[in-house]
Design a protein around this motif. Sequence first.
Motif, PDB file in Angstrom:
ATOM      1  N   SER A  46       0.839  -1.191   0.000  1.00  0.00           N
ATOM      2  CA  SER A  46       0.000   0.000   0.000  1.00  0.00           C
ATOM      3  C   SER A  46       0.877   1.245   0.000  1.00  0.00           C
ATOM      4  N   PHE A  47       0.524   2.191  -0.877  1.00  0.00           N
ATOM      5  CA  PHE A  47       1.253   3.444  -0.998  1.00  0.00           C
ATOM      6  C   PHE A  47       0.365   4.644  -0.700  1.00  0.00           C
ATOM      7  N   LEU A  48      -0.831   4.386  -0.188  1.00  0.00           N
ATOM      8  CA  LEU A  48      -1.738   5.480   0.122  1.00  0.00           C
ATOM      9  C   LEU A  48      -1.523   5.975   1.546  1.00  0.00           C
ATOM     10  N   GLY A  49      -1.720   7.267   1.738  1.00  0.00           N
ATOM     11  CA  GLY A  49      -1.587   7.854   3.062  1.00  0.00           C
ATOM     12  C   GLY A  49      -0.450   8.843   3.109  1.00  0.00           C
ATOM     13  N   GLY A  50      -0.386   9.594   4.212  1.00  0.00           N
ATOM     14  CA  GLY A  50       0.725  10.521   4.409  1.00  0.00           C
ATOM     15  C   GLY A  50       0.807  11.604   3.358  1.00  0.00           C
ATOM     16  N   SER A  90      -8.980  -3.828   0.461  1.00  0.00           N
ATOM     17  CA  SER A  90      -9.757  -5.039   0.696  1.00  0.00           C
ATOM     18  C   SER A  90     -10.115  -5.727  -0.615  1.00  0.00           C
ATOM     19  N   MET A  91     -10.359  -4.935  -1.649  1.00  0.00           N
ATOM     20  CA  MET A  91     -10.694  -5.500  -2.952  1.00  0.00           C
ATOM     21  C   MET A  91      -9.482  -6.158  -3.596  1.00  0.00           C
ATOM     22  N   VAL A  92      -8.321  -5.524  -3.470  1.00  0.00           N
ATOM     23  CA  VAL A  92      -7.094  -6.106  -4.012  1.00  0.00           C
ATOM     24  C   VAL A  92      -6.808  -7.445  -3.337  1.00  0.00           C
ATOM     25  N   ARG A  93      -6.939  -7.483  -2.015  1.00  0.00           N
ATOM     26  CA  ARG A  93      -6.654  -8.710  -1.274  1.00  0.00           C
ATOM     27  C   ARG A  93      -7.654  -9.818  -1.602  1.00  0.00           C
ATOM     28  N   ALA A  94      -8.933  -9.454  -1.684  1.00  0.00           N
ATOM     29  CA  ALA A  94      -9.959 -10.455  -1.960  1.00  0.00           C
ATOM     30  C   ALA A  94      -9.776 -11.075  -3.343  1.00  0.00           C
ATOM     31  N   SER A  95      -9.512 -10.232  -4.347  1.00  0.00           N
ATOM     32  CA  SER A  95      -9.333 -10.760  -5.695  1.00  0.00           C
ATOM     33  C   SER A  95      -8.049 -11.581  -5.799  1.00  0.00           C
ATOM     34  N   ALA A  96      -6.997 -11.156  -5.106  1.00  0.00           N
ATOM     35  CA  ALA A  96      -5.746 -11.913  -5.117  1.00  0.00           C
ATOM     36  C   ALA A  96      -5.949 -13.303  -4.540  1.00  0.00           C
ATOM     37  N   THR A  97      -6.615 -13.382  -3.401  1.00  0.00           N
ATOM     38  CA  THR A  97      -6.867 -14.677  -2.763  1.00  0.00           C
ATOM     39  C   THR A  97      -7.681 -15.589  -3.669  1.00  0.00           C
ATOM     40  N   ARG A  98      -8.708 -15.016  -4.298  1.00  0.00           N
ATOM     41  CA  ARG A  98      -9.561 -15.819  -5.179  1.00  0.00           C
ATOM     42  C   ARG A  98      -8.788 -16.324  -6.400  1.00  0.00           C
ATOM     43  N   GLY A 125      -0.010  -7.158  -5.559  1.00  0.00           N
ATOM     44  CA  GLY A 125      -1.001  -6.102  -5.566  1.00  0.00           C
ATOM     45  C   GLY A 125      -0.423  -4.757  -5.158  1.00  0.00           C
ATOM     46  N   ILE A 126      -0.886  -3.709  -5.813  1.00  0.00           N
ATOM     47  CA  ILE A 126      -0.493  -2.334  -5.499  1.00  0.00           C
ATOM     48  C   ILE A 126      -1.750  -1.578  -5.074  1.00  0.00           C
ATOM     49  N   VAL A 127      -1.766  -1.125  -3.825  1.00  0.00           N
ATOM     50  CA  VAL A 127      -2.874  -0.298  -3.339  1.00  0.00           C
ATOM     51  C   VAL A 127      -2.443   1.154  -3.518  1.00  0.00           C
ATOM     52  N   GLY A 128      -3.024   1.806  -4.512  1.00  0.00           N
ATOM     53  CA  GLY A 128      -2.608   3.164  -4.815  1.00  0.00           C
ATOM     54  C   GLY A 128      -3.436   3.753  -5.926  1.00  0.00           C
ATOM     55  N   ASP A 129      -3.152   4.997  -6.242  1.00  0.00           N
ATOM     56  CA  ASP A 129      -3.813   5.763  -7.290  1.00  0.00           C
ATOM     57  C   ASP A 129      -3.018   5.549  -8.576  1.00  0.00           C
ATOM     58  N   PHE A 130      -3.677   5.006  -9.611  1.00  0.00           N
ATOM     59  CA  PHE A 130      -2.915   4.675 -10.817  1.00  0.00           C
ATOM     60  C   PHE A 130      -2.368   5.904 -11.532  1.00  0.00           C
ATOM     61  N   GLU A 131      -2.856   7.094 -11.207  1.00  0.00           N
ATOM     62  CA  GLU A 131      -2.273   8.289 -11.792  1.00  0.00           C
ATOM     63  C   GLU A 131      -0.998   8.710 -11.066  1.00  0.00           C
ATOM     64  N   ARG A 132      -0.736   8.165  -9.860  1.00  0.00           N
ATOM     65  CA  ARG A 132       0.375   8.645  -9.034  1.00  0.00           C
ATOM     66  C   ARG A 132       1.371   7.571  -8.624  1.00  0.00           C
ATOM     67  N   HIS A 133       0.990   6.324  -8.753  1.00  0.00           N
ATOM     68  CA  HIS A 133       1.842   5.278  -8.198  1.00  0.00           C
ATOM     69  C   HIS A 133       2.293   4.244  -9.223  1.00  0.00           C
ATOM     70  N   LEU A 134       2.281   4.594 -10.494  1.00  0.00           N
ATOM     71  CA  LEU A 134       2.745   3.639 -11.499  1.00  0.00           C
ATOM     72  C   LEU A 134       4.235   3.346 -11.365  1.00  0.00           C
ATOM     73  N   VAL A 138      -0.610  -8.252 -11.575  1.00  0.00           N
ATOM     74  CA  VAL A 138      -0.300  -7.070 -10.779  1.00  0.00           C
ATOM     75  C   VAL A 138      -1.504  -6.134 -10.829  1.00  0.00           C
ATOM     76  N   PRO A 139      -2.446  -6.276  -9.870  1.00  0.00           N
ATOM     77  CA  PRO A 139      -3.600  -5.377  -9.829  1.00  0.00           C
ATOM     78  C   PRO A 139      -3.258  -4.074  -9.107  1.00  0.00           C
ATOM     79  N   ILE A 140      -3.784  -2.966  -9.601  1.00  0.00           N
ATOM     80  CA  ILE A 140      -3.593  -1.651  -8.977  1.00  0.00           C
ATOM     81  C   ILE A 140      -4.970  -1.071  -8.701  1.00  0.00           C
ATOM     82  N   ASP A 141      -5.247  -0.779  -7.440  1.00  0.00           N
ATOM     83  CA  ASP A 141      -6.549  -0.234  -7.073  1.00  0.00           C
ATOM     84  C   ASP A 141      -6.419   0.524  -5.758  1.00  0.00           C
TER      85      ASP A 141
END
Length: 335
Positions: free
Chosen positions: A17-21, A126-134, A146-155, A119-122
């Motif tokens: 996860s790269f969101l926050g701060g 919780s959605m990234v983790r659920a889809s990864a597990t499935r 999985g990358i938890v982040g904004d695809f405009e900022r965290h590519l 490599v999902p980015i969202d």
Amino acid sequence: MSIIKTRATTDRVVVESFLGGGDHRTLADDVLDGLTRPFKELPPKHFYDSVGAELFDRICELPEYYPTRCEREILATRSGEIASLTGAGELVELGSGTAAKTALLLAAMHDAGTLERYVPIDVTESMVRASATRLVEEFDGLRVHGIVGDFERHLDRVPPSVDRVPRIVAFLGGTIGNFTPGSRRRFLRTLARLLGPDDFLLIGTDLVKDPKIIEAAYDDSAGVTAAFNRNVLNVVNRELDADFVPESFDHVAFFDRDREWIEMRLRAQRPQRVTVGRLGLRLTFAAGEELRTEISAKFTRERIEGDLAAAGLELVDQLTDQDGLFALNLARPGT
């Protein structure tokens, strides 16, 4: 930019996860910027709180809303071709969501014997983790980063491809149409930097067609899209202590024939004063004044070819549904 948390769920799943701060643009920033302009607007990414996401799921099932249905049809019928043509072993997806449609492409890559990593980015962890597990349960040998982040900022946080196997970078759903033309080309140049010489970009685009079909998709008879549009005001009320009255705004959707894009707006039914408490901001709306909440550009083959060329990419193939309403465009770095 710091990693807020990195956690290996299993030996086959890593989610970072790269969101926050302050690493991502906030609703407060967008409200302060967009609602103080002479023509008020908000970016469509703020539609998707839990209520908005549920409403959008309902929209996707409406008879008028063809894009999701058509894109799913293309993936169901043509994923084998895409897997064969690209030889890709890795799929990077921007705005992955539940990965429901993407699973069709992953299945084709698995059947081709090439699938190694997804490599999902969202923005929703919780959605990234659920889809990864499935997905790791569904596909033997698949790894998920999985990358938890904004695809405009965290590519820049997308990991290098595994052993340089060919990768597909997918941007589905017609989301590219939410960018204005200049921003769209800048973003495509950013995506191009993720591609090596043997990699591909797969991008979904809604196509230019009878404006009545397009307008009906954004102004359905059941009023679900209207509720979805107004809900962005509920988001601002809840998150920023504002006092919008959503019911006092009419939902407006129209196709701009010159620009060939649809616009969604909220139109004030009467003069209004709105306070955004957390920002100390006071706003006025005249009767009939509009707040733009979304543009969604529609494409011809020539338009997408031009946009791709401006980013140093060339169109390899354009795959459409049987009615020619929607397209998946497969591109690669230009030679």
